[in-house]
Design a protein around this motif. Sequence first.
Motif, PDB file in Angstrom:
ATOM      1  N   ALA A  93       0.830  -1.205   0.000  1.00 21.79           N
ATOM      2  CA  ALA A  93       0.000   0.000   0.000  1.00 21.79           C
ATOM      3  C   ALA A  93       0.865   1.257   0.000  1.00 21.79           C
ATOM      4  N   GLU A  94       1.952   1.229   0.766  1.00 20.07           N
ATOM      5  CA  GLU A  94       2.860   2.379   0.817  1.00 20.07           C
ATOM      6  C   GLU A  94       3.546   2.591  -0.528  1.00 20.07           C
ATOM      7  N   HIS A  95       3.955   1.481  -1.160  1.00 23.80           N
ATOM      8  CA  HIS A  95       4.568   1.596  -2.482  1.00 23.80           C
ATOM      9  C   HIS A  95       3.566   2.122  -3.501  1.00 23.80           C
ATOM     10  N   ASN A  96       2.328   1.726  -3.379  1.00 27.56           N
ATOM     11  CA  ASN A  96       1.301   2.214  -4.302  1.00 27.56           C
ATOM     12  C   ASN A  96       1.073   3.710  -4.130  1.00 27.56           C
ATOM     13  N   LYS A  97       1.183   4.197  -2.894  1.00 28.19           N
ATOM     14  CA  LYS A  97       1.075   5.633  -2.654  1.00 28.19           C
ATOM     15  C   LYS A  97       2.175   6.390  -3.390  1.00 28.19           C
ATOM     16  N   GLU A  98       3.400   5.823  -3.377  1.00 24.90           N
ATOM     17  CA  GLU A  98       4.509   6.459  -4.079  1.00 24.90           C
ATOM     18  C   GLU A  98       4.226   6.511  -5.579  1.00 24.90           C
ATOM     19  N   SER A  99       3.607   5.474  -6.100  1.00 25.00           N
ATOM     20  CA  SER A  99       3.284   5.444  -7.530  1.00 25.00           C
ATOM     21  C   SER A  99       2.255   6.514  -7.876  1.00 25.00           C
ATOM     22  N   LEU A 100       1.283   6.734  -6.991  1.00 30.03           N
ATOM     23  CA  LEU A 100       0.270   7.769  -7.226  1.00 30.03           C
ATOM     24  C   LEU A 100       0.903   9.161  -7.215  1.00 30.03           C
ATOM     25  N   LYS A 101       1.853   9.379  -6.318  1.00 29.56           N
ATOM     26  CA  LYS A 101       2.542  10.671  -6.264  1.00 29.56           C
ATOM     27  C   LYS A 101       3.353  10.892  -7.535  1.00 29.56           C
ATOM     28  N   ALA A 102       3.999   9.816  -8.025  1.00 32.84           N
ATOM     29  CA  ALA A 102       4.779   9.925  -9.260  1.00 32.84           C
ATOM     30  C   ALA A 102       3.881  10.251 -10.443  1.00 32.84           C
ATOM     31  N   ALA A 103       2.712   9.606 -10.493  1.00 32.58           N
ATOM     32  CA  ALA A 103       1.779   9.873 -11.586  1.00 32.58           C
ATOM     33  C   ALA A 103       1.316  11.334 -11.555  1.00 32.58           C
ATOM     34  N   PHE A 104       1.082  11.862 -10.356  1.00 31.83           N
ATOM     35  CA  PHE A 104       0.662  13.262 -10.215  1.00 31.83           C
ATOM     36  C   PHE A 104       1.747  14.192 -10.766  1.00 31.83           C
ATOM     37  N   ILE A 105       3.001  13.894 -10.432  1.00 36.55           N
ATOM     38  CA  ILE A 105       4.112  14.744 -10.881  1.00 36.55           C
ATOM     39  C   ILE A 105       4.283  14.650 -12.390  1.00 36.55           C
ATOM     40  N   GLN A 106       4.187  13.445 -12.944  1.00 35.76           N
ATOM     41  CA  GLN A 106       4.334  13.280 -14.386  1.00 35.76           C
ATOM     42  C   GLN A 106       3.225  13.997 -15.153  1.00 35.76           C
ATOM     43  N   ASN A 107       2.008  13.886 -14.644  1.00 36.18           N
ATOM     44  CA  ASN A 107       0.874  14.507 -15.338  1.00 36.18           C
ATOM     45  C   ASN A 107       0.900  16.029 -15.264  1.00 36.18           C
ATOM     46  N   ASN A 108       1.575  16.572 -14.258  1.00 33.55           N
ATOM     47  CA  ASN A 108       1.612  18.033 -14.066  1.00 33.55           C
ATOM     48  C   ASN A 108       3.032  18.579 -14.141  1.00 33.55           C
ATOM     49  N   PHE A 109       3.895  17.857 -14.866  1.00 36.75           N
ATOM     50  CA  PHE A 109       5.318  18.201 -14.865  1.00 36.75           C
ATOM     51  C   PHE A 109       5.574  19.615 -15.385  1.00 36.75           C
ATOM     52  N   SER A 110       4.951  19.965 -16.491  1.00 38.32           N
ATOM     53  CA  SER A 110       5.180  21.298 -17.069  1.00 38.32           C
ATOM     54  C   SER A 110       4.741  22.402 -16.109  1.00 38.32           C
ATOM     55  N   LEU A 111       3.594  22.205 -15.468  1.00 37.40           N
ATOM     56  CA  LEU A 111       3.099  23.201 -14.509  1.00 37.40           C
ATOM     57  C   LEU A 111       4.033  23.309 -13.308  1.00 37.40           C
ATOM     58  N   ILE A 112       4.507  22.157 -12.819  1.00 36.86           N
ATOM     59  CA  ILE A 112       5.379  22.137 -11.636  1.00 36.86           C
ATOM     60  C   ILE A 112       6.678  22.886 -11.905  1.00 36.86           C
ATOM     61  N   THR A 113       7.216  22.720 -13.110  1.00 35.41           N
ATOM     62  CA  THR A 113       8.530  23.299 -13.422  1.00 35.41           C
ATOM     63  C   THR A 113       8.436  24.697 -14.040  1.00 35.41           C
ATOM     64  N   THR A 114       7.221  25.240 -14.107  1.00 35.61           N
ATOM     65  CA  THR A 114       7.080  26.616 -14.593  1.00 35.61           C
ATOM     66  C   THR A 114       7.411  27.580 -13.447  1.00 35.61           C
ATOM     67  N   ALA A 115       8.385  28.438 -13.676  1.00 34.38           N
ATOM     68  CA  ALA A 115       8.919  29.281 -12.593  1.00 34.38           C
ATOM     69  C   ALA A 115       8.124  30.568 -12.432  1.00 34.38           C
ATOM     70  N   THR A 116       6.849  30.441 -12.068  1.00 33.41           N
ATOM     71  CA  THR A 116       6.027  31.616 -11.770  1.00 33.41           C
ATOM     72  C   THR A 116       5.251  31.362 -10.488  1.00 33.41           C
ATOM     73  N   PRO A 117       4.956  32.422  -9.726  1.00 34.53           N
ATOM     74  CA  PRO A 117       4.179  32.237  -8.492  1.00 34.53           C
ATOM     75  C   PRO A 117       2.807  31.631  -8.764  1.00 34.53           C
ATOM     76  N   GLU A 118       2.192  32.034  -9.896  1.00 30.17           N
ATOM     77  CA  GLU A 118       0.864  31.508 -10.223  1.00 30.17           C
ATOM     78  C   GLU A 118       0.905  29.993 -10.433  1.00 30.17           C
ATOM     79  N   ALA A 119       1.937  29.514 -11.124  1.00 25.60           N
ATOM     80  CA  ALA A 119       2.071  28.077 -11.379  1.00 25.60           C
ATOM     81  C   ALA A 119       2.282  27.314 -10.076  1.00 25.60           C
TER      82      ALA A 119
END
Length: 288
Positions: A93-119
């Motif tokens: 279950a803990e490993h599955n949580k890590e996979s969900l966090k990774a999926a969130f980061i991959q799906n929002n990668f461009s937004l996460i790495t955009t260097a603006t306060p709004e992003a």
Amino acid sequence: MNNPRKETIEEQKLSLESKKLVIETMKLELTKNGFYIDIFSKIALPLALTGLAWATYLANTRAVEDRMNFDINVKQTELRQKEDELFLRKSDAEHNKESLKAAFIQNNFSLITTATPEARLKTEALAKATFSAGDLTDILMKLEQVRESASRAISGSPATSPLLQADYKATGLQSVRANNYTQALQYFETATTLLPSDAEAWNFKAYAQMRTGNLEAALKSIETSIWLRPTDKKLQNFVMLNATKILCSLNRITDAQDYLRKSIAAFPELSIIAQQDLELRKLCNFSF
């Protein structure tokens, strides 16, 4: 006038000739049979014996191989049991949580790495809407790690794609070769965050954590690499050696020695690699 005596003598001669012919025929048959027996004894019999010996050899070889494979399977099962005892404390279950966090980061990668306060604000709002309070602190920390790694882009420009996970590993290894383990750890953190199913990245991360003194964290990372069950032989060897080094660094020498011995029993080729690893010998200082 015919001579009866003479006719009788001729008949006897014919009879004798006939018997002689029968005897000669029998001798010829005996000679032929003897020839075949001789050929069989000199050629066919040795060939038959050779074939029997070869078949016996193959059967024995197969039996030995089957026995060796059985023994190796037993040793590998014992190794898995030892790994369960020493490392595999994290649940599926803990490993599955890590996979969900990774999926969130991959799906929002461009937004996460955009260097603006709004992003940044939008990313944090998405994280709060997606994860429970118990996981929120960890995912926000991972987001910050990704931002920091992206700002030090490999090519000198910001990273724009989650497909750069392999580049983070490669750059982390460059930092390891330069003995900059703190920087290497930052890259490996991002690599495992982007792709938590990568056993190699977790192994690299564990090593960098060990070299920077984060021993408990290193133990958790190598635990994840083991849990992912890598199939590449070279990576398997590195994981087992790094796990041993981490245990020794934690002063769990007996555990380390027992684990390495079981690893070598399950994977005999590891013995030579371990003997040639100067760092292992320095950290552990035991014979194997």
